[in-house]
Design a protein around this motif. Structure first.
Motif, PDB file in Angstrom:
ATOM      1  N   VAL A 805       0.971  -1.331   0.068  1.00 41.53           N
ATOM      2  CA  VAL A 805       0.046   0.120   0.006  1.00 41.53           C
ATOM      3  C   VAL A 805       0.888   1.111  -0.034  1.00 41.53           C
ATOM      4  N   SER A 858      -6.625  -2.079 -11.115  1.00 38.68           N
ATOM      5  CA  SER A 858      -7.318  -2.685 -10.101  1.00 38.68           C
ATOM      6  C   SER A 858      -7.496  -4.352 -10.666  1.00 38.68           C
ATOM      7  N   LEU A 861      -4.982  -6.583  -8.781  1.00 39.99           N
ATOM      8  CA  LEU A 861      -4.576  -6.456  -7.386  1.00 39.99           C
ATOM      9  C   LEU A 861      -4.608  -8.071  -6.868  1.00 39.99           C
ATOM     10  N   THR A 923      -4.388   5.868   0.404  1.00 47.00           N
ATOM     11  CA  THR A 923      -4.435   5.080   1.839  1.00 47.00           C
ATOM     12  C   THR A 923      -3.078   5.451   2.478  1.00 47.00           C
ATOM     13  N   LEU A 938      -5.625  -3.952   0.405  1.00 49.45           N
ATOM     14  CA  LEU A 938      -6.898  -2.982   0.317  1.00 49.45           C
ATOM     15  C   LEU A 938      -7.525  -3.127   1.555  1.00 49.45           C
ATOM     16  N   LEU A 983     -12.189   4.315  -2.420  1.00 47.47           N
ATOM     17  CA  LEU A 983     -11.124   3.149  -2.579  1.00 47.47           C
ATOM     18  C   LEU A 983     -11.601   1.730  -2.209  1.00 47.47           C
ATOM     19  N   LEU A 986      -8.819  -0.372  -5.008  1.00 49.61           N
ATOM     20  CA  LEU A 986      -7.381   0.025  -4.907  1.00 49.61           C
ATOM     21  C   LEU A 986      -7.034   0.689  -3.651  1.00 49.61           C
ATOM     22  N   PRO A 987      -6.021   0.850  -3.021  1.00 49.50           N
ATOM     23  CA  PRO A 987      -5.724   1.589  -2.048  1.00 49.50           C
ATOM     24  C   PRO A 987      -5.323   3.035  -2.350  1.00 49.50           C
TER      25      PRO A 987
END
Length: 999
Positions: A805, A858, A861, A923, A938, A983, A986-987
């Motif tokens: 992250v 995304s 992920l 994040t 996430l 969010l 994705l972060p």
């Protein structure tokens, strides 16, 4: 196109050439970068892996493919609307071996050389043995030992057509003034040898061939008779050297080599003859360890194979920049990155001159180029709160300041106290980083840079002698006061104008002055006050005009001859220059190359351009630095990895997570230390030294010094193992773990030597180093796969998602923040590299090209460990910059307020240009947000609860679209955007309104 919207740094060498780079241009273009940012392209020492040891400014490095290959690469890039930013090295040149024609000319002719004033040489050394000479500290042992061993020889070099002294790969031309003596001695010796041979053969007379060769040697020697080193005799010297060339053509090289037998090191008489000849030369061969104390020319830091050039001199500037300026005029390159700007005499004046020269060539560039202004950035380390001078006509720095800002942003301030306590306990010391720096500065000044310190002291001592009121200030008193000013100087250097400190300089100088005054005895306060005046203070002669050509940092005012012709103001300018060129390498060597390897509270803050004592940065402060960059240098590079970083960007991102679990990390460190205690090695002789050295008998001292690697080094080793453990490494993979251990071992050796505590580069303790290496390989041995290896891999798994992250956070911030985002080669995927050369390993660009897809990141992920999600974020964000360049190159920066339960876990800002917006949301401090049962980096959207971002009023009630995922969050009527709606995939998110090209 000349102004980059994004760059990708490539490290070029003979294993990765211009043509190799050209083979991947399609990938670079598809990725979204606009310019390749190339390591130095001028000719370097053969085999150089970095290019910073330039030996010829006038030609493109043939090992890289030469100018034709560079132009092929430029054409391939231009066809895709891309360009080149080239790294240039105006401060120093490589002098190792026999490749630098300028330096060889100086070795041959000394101060009479046409290039004598090209390098920063003190021809008036206080050491009589060095006056008019340059120190050549290249010998592996003391001069007498190497001479006796026959490792210094005299020979003829056919390529140079010179008689030279050789040592290993080094070559030293003998001055032609001595050729007549050499040849006549050789003739006499040859006659004696021929007579002896004839006597053995029973012959009474020399052969006709022997007679002809002897006569030819006599004729050749006559060409050199009466030759002097004066420049007006150079045409005659050239004629004589051509005669030597003709002699070799006629009689062969062997004839000269045989003639030089009179100077063979094999017998006492000929060895003494060789010694006397060497003593007459304009160089003095010396043991490499003499350089720190006696070198009489400015080096790059303390590296004695890199000699500083005087770029402030017009003829040197023009010679060093002719190629680069021509390549710019021809449209081959679009700009330059200036290496080590702080090494130059006057960076301000240099940048102004370079900008003027580039501007003169802008109209010569091909008309089809989109824009003509040259892009110029400088490599500059800025302390927190220090600003790049506004009167430097450059586009900004190369991005260390941003790397520091975003790195500090990742660290949780709530973990600082616990991490500090753990480190103090393990290191058995409460020494702060600032205290480590001070101790390191004193050590480096005493052991690595005493010659540079003495040069600056001599300049100030000359000033003292010029005034009756200060003529009794002794050299040693001035030196002691100068030491305290230098070790307490809070930034790299100051930048006086015409010998006067600027307002910005005054702030830093005053800090150093007050600190120096506090530690110096009262008897030295008067000396210190005069140094304040002479080093750019408002003295009685401060406003005197500088004479034309003033400003040299060595020759201009060193020695009696210069003193008689200099003015007080010139002496002050020289003293200022020498002080500035002392504090810059002192800071670099003491902080980055010493204290960084001693202080290990959290290695993610031990990075070039950062201060480990400056633990964290608030979101508000991060916004302030971005606003300042957007206002002052909107086109500066912003980077999170460089060719000089201490550890890869994803290593730092992962280690930053430890600030969020500081107590847990402390307990883990203690547990691992206990677990691995049986594998410690008693350092040979260490316990005896610990008992004898102060503090005698101290238990903590024994803990640190009685075994290898020692408590502090062991704690730093564990951080390194956690930080760089690859995602795909299984503890049961014996071969993989061994390869990993070998990489870490190379880092460990460098770290231990750079720390300069128990081993150094100058005096390595090989037994201690071997014991430390054995400890590393023991704890990573295959039989430990169910012990320490398992615990290590499990702990890495504990922090790896939060580390990912952090990585995506800094990746997105680098691309969306003000400035030009710079990628370092290979960091498109996870980068768990360590300090060079580990961070310069070959890059598999074909793999990255195969992984590059147009779908939202995304979607990658779930496969986050292979790095494709990072590559996707880079690709998509750079694509947005490409389709909306004005939004990021010219757009304003708007910090966004975050409210709600988890507001401290969010970073948000907007970029605006006209009616167009881009919103970046990411994040922060993710460790406590991630669900233990999840395997992706996430946070569950529900975790965010009421956390919201307050958007500009113009975006109220608008629908936004995420450039990185399929999300389309809605802004409420009050302009609030709830993080749980953003969010989700994705972060990080990069939001735009519908209608942006490419959506």
């Amino acid at each position: 196109m000349t102004l980059p919207r994004s760059t990708l740094r490539l490290q070029l060498h003979r294993g990765f050439t211009f043509d190799d780079a050209a083979a991947h241009v399609d990938y670079f273009s598809a990725l979204g970068v606009s310019h390749l940012y190339l390591s130095p392209i001028t000719t370097a020492v053969p085999g150089s892996m970095h290019g910073y040891d330039t030996v010829d400014y006038g030609n493109v490095n043939p090992e890289l493919g030469g100018e034709p290959a560079l132009k092929r690469l430029a054409a391939d890039l231009r066809a895709r609307q891309m360009g080149i930013v080239a790294d240039i090295v105006p401060n120093h040149m490589g002098i190792a071996g026999s490749h630098n024609a300028w330096w060889l000319d100086i070795l041959e002719w000394g101060r009479h050389s046409a290039h004598a004033r090209y390098f920063d040489i003190d021809w008036h050394s206080p050491d009589p043995a060095l006056r008019g000479k340059v120190l050549a500290p290249c010998l592996g042992a003391q001069y007498g030992e190497e001479l006796m061993a026959g490792r210094i020889t005299l020979s003829f070099d056919t390529e140079l057509t010179r008689i030279v002294a050789r040592y290993a790969e080094h070559l030293f031309p003998i001055c032609p003034v001595d050729y007549a003596t050499i040849l006549r001695t050789a003739i006499d010796g040859k006659a004696l040898r021929d007579d002896a041979k004839r006597a053995e053969a029973g012959k009474a007379r020399p052969t006709a061939e022997q007679d002809r060769e002897r006569e030819a040697l006599k004729v050749l020697a006559a060409h050199f008779d009466g030759l002097t080193a004066q420049p007006d005799e150079r045409p005659r010297a050239q004629d004589a050297l051509e005669a030597l060339h003709a002699f070799v053509d006629a009689h062969g090289r062997a004839a000269i080599d045989n003639a030089l037998a009179a100077y063979s090191p094999d017998t006492p008489p000929s060895r003494e003859r060789l010694h006397r000849l060497l003593e007459r030369q304009y160089f003095r061969l010396a043991w490499w360890r003499t350089a720190a104390d006696e070198v009489n020319w400015r080096r790059f830091f303390d590296i004695s194979t890199l000699a500083a050039v005087r770029a402030e001199r017009t003829e040197v500037f023009e010679a060093a920049h002719a190629l680069i300026l021509r390549l710019f005029a021809e449209g081959v390159i679009d700009g330059v990155r200036i290496d080590h700007i702080d090494g130059l005499l006057d960076p301000r004046e240099y940048c102004q001159r370079l900008r003027e020269r580039l501007a003169e060539r802008e109209t010569q560039r091909p008309p089809q180029l989109d824009g003509t202004r040259a892009y110029v950035v400088v490599e500059k380390i800025l302390a927190r709160g220090e600003a790049l001078p506004a009167d430097w006509p450059v586009d900004g720095t190369t991005g260390y300041d941003f790397m520091n800002d975003v790195g500090a942003l990742l660290h949780d301030p709530e973990g600082e106290a616990a991490l500090t306590a753990t480190w103090n306990e393990l290191a058995a010391s409460e020494t702060t980083f600032a205290q480590e720096v001070l101790a390191a500065r004193r050590q480096v000044l005493a052991e690595n840079l005493p010659a540079e310190l003495d040069r600056a002291t001599r300049a100030l001592h000359r000033l003292a002698r010029e005034q009756p009121a200060t003529r009794d200030f002794t050299f040693l008193a001035i030196r002691r006061a100068l030491i305290e000013l230098a070790v307490h100087f809070p930034v790299y250097r100051f930048y006086p104008v015409n010998g006067l400190r600027t307002e910005a300089d005054e702030r830093y100088f005053r800090t150093a002055y007050e600190a120096a005054r506090a530690v110096l005895p009262a008897a030295y306060h008067g000396v210190l006050a005069k140094l304040d005046e002479w080093l750019g203070g408002p003295g009685p002669q401060a406003q005197a005009p500088a004479p034309a050509g003033a400003g040299t940092s060595a020759e201009a005012a060193s020695g009696a001859d210069a003193a008689r012709t200099s003015t007080p103001n010139r002496e002050r300018r020289t003293a200022c220059a020498l002080f500035a060129q002392l504090t810059a390498p002192l800071a670099a060597k003491a902080v980055e190359d010493t204290a960084f390897y001693r202080y290990g509270r959290l290695f993610s803050r031990n990075e070039v351009g950062a201060d480990p004592g400056d633990f964290s940065l608030s979101v508000e402060a991060f916004h302030e630095t971005n606003l300042a960059r957007q206002q002052r240098f909107p086109h500066a590079l912003v980077a999170t990895a460089t060719h000089d970083h201490k550890r890869g960007e994803d290593v730092r991102a992962r280690l930053a997570v430890l600030s969020e679990i500081a107590s847990e990390w402390g307990a883990t460190l203690r547990a691992w230390s206990t677990l691995n205690a049986p594998h410690r090695r008693e350092a040979p002789g260490a316990l005896a030294r610990a008992a004898a050295e102060p503090p005698a008998g101290d238990v903590a001292y024994r803990l640190s010094h009685g075994w290898a690697p020692g408590a502090a080094a062991e704690a730093m080793l564990y951080q390194t193992l956690v930080g760089c453990w690859p995602y795909d490494l299984d503890p049961s993979d014996a071969a993989g773990v061994e390869a990993f251990a070998e990489r870490v071992a190379q880092w460990q050796l460098k770290a231990l030597r750079e720390a300069k505590l128990r081993t150094t580069w100058y005096a390595p303790d090989l037994e201690y180093e071997a014991a430390s290496r054995d400890f590393l390989f023991d704890i990573l041995a295959p039989q430990r796969r169910d012990g320490f290896l398992r615990e290590l891999s499990q702990f890495v798994a504990r922090v790896s998602r939060a580390g990912a992250v952090n990585s995506l956070l800094q990746t997105m911030l680098r691309i969306a923040a003000p400035g030009v985002p710079d990628l370092f080669q290979g960091t498109e995927l996870w980068d768990f590299s360590l300090v060079d050369p580990d961070n310069r390993r070959p890059v598999d660009f074909a793999l990255r090209r195969a992984m590059l897809v147009d779908t939202p990141p995304s979607e990658q992920l779930s496969n986050w460990r292979d790095g494709r999600v990072k590559l996707g974020v880079i690709h998509r964000a750079l694509t947005l910059r490409a389709v909306s360049p004005a939004l990021f190159l010219e757009g304003s920066y708007i910090p966004l307020s975050v409210q709600g339960t988890y507001a401290r876990h969010v970073v948000a800002f907007a970029r605006r240009h006209g009616d167009a917006y881009a919103i970046a949301i990411a994040t922060r401090f993710a460790c406590g947000l991630l669900a233990p049962e999840s395997d992706v980096p996430l946070a569950d959207p529900a975790v965010w609860q009421d956390t919201r971002v307050e958007l500009p009023p113009a975006l109220a009630s608008r629908a936004l679209f995420d450039w990185l995922s399929p999300g389309a969050p809605k802004v409420d009527d009050d302009g609030n955007l709830f993080v749980q709606d953003v969010l989700t995939a994705l972060p990080v998110a990069l939001l735009v309104e519908e209608g942006v090209p490419g959506r």
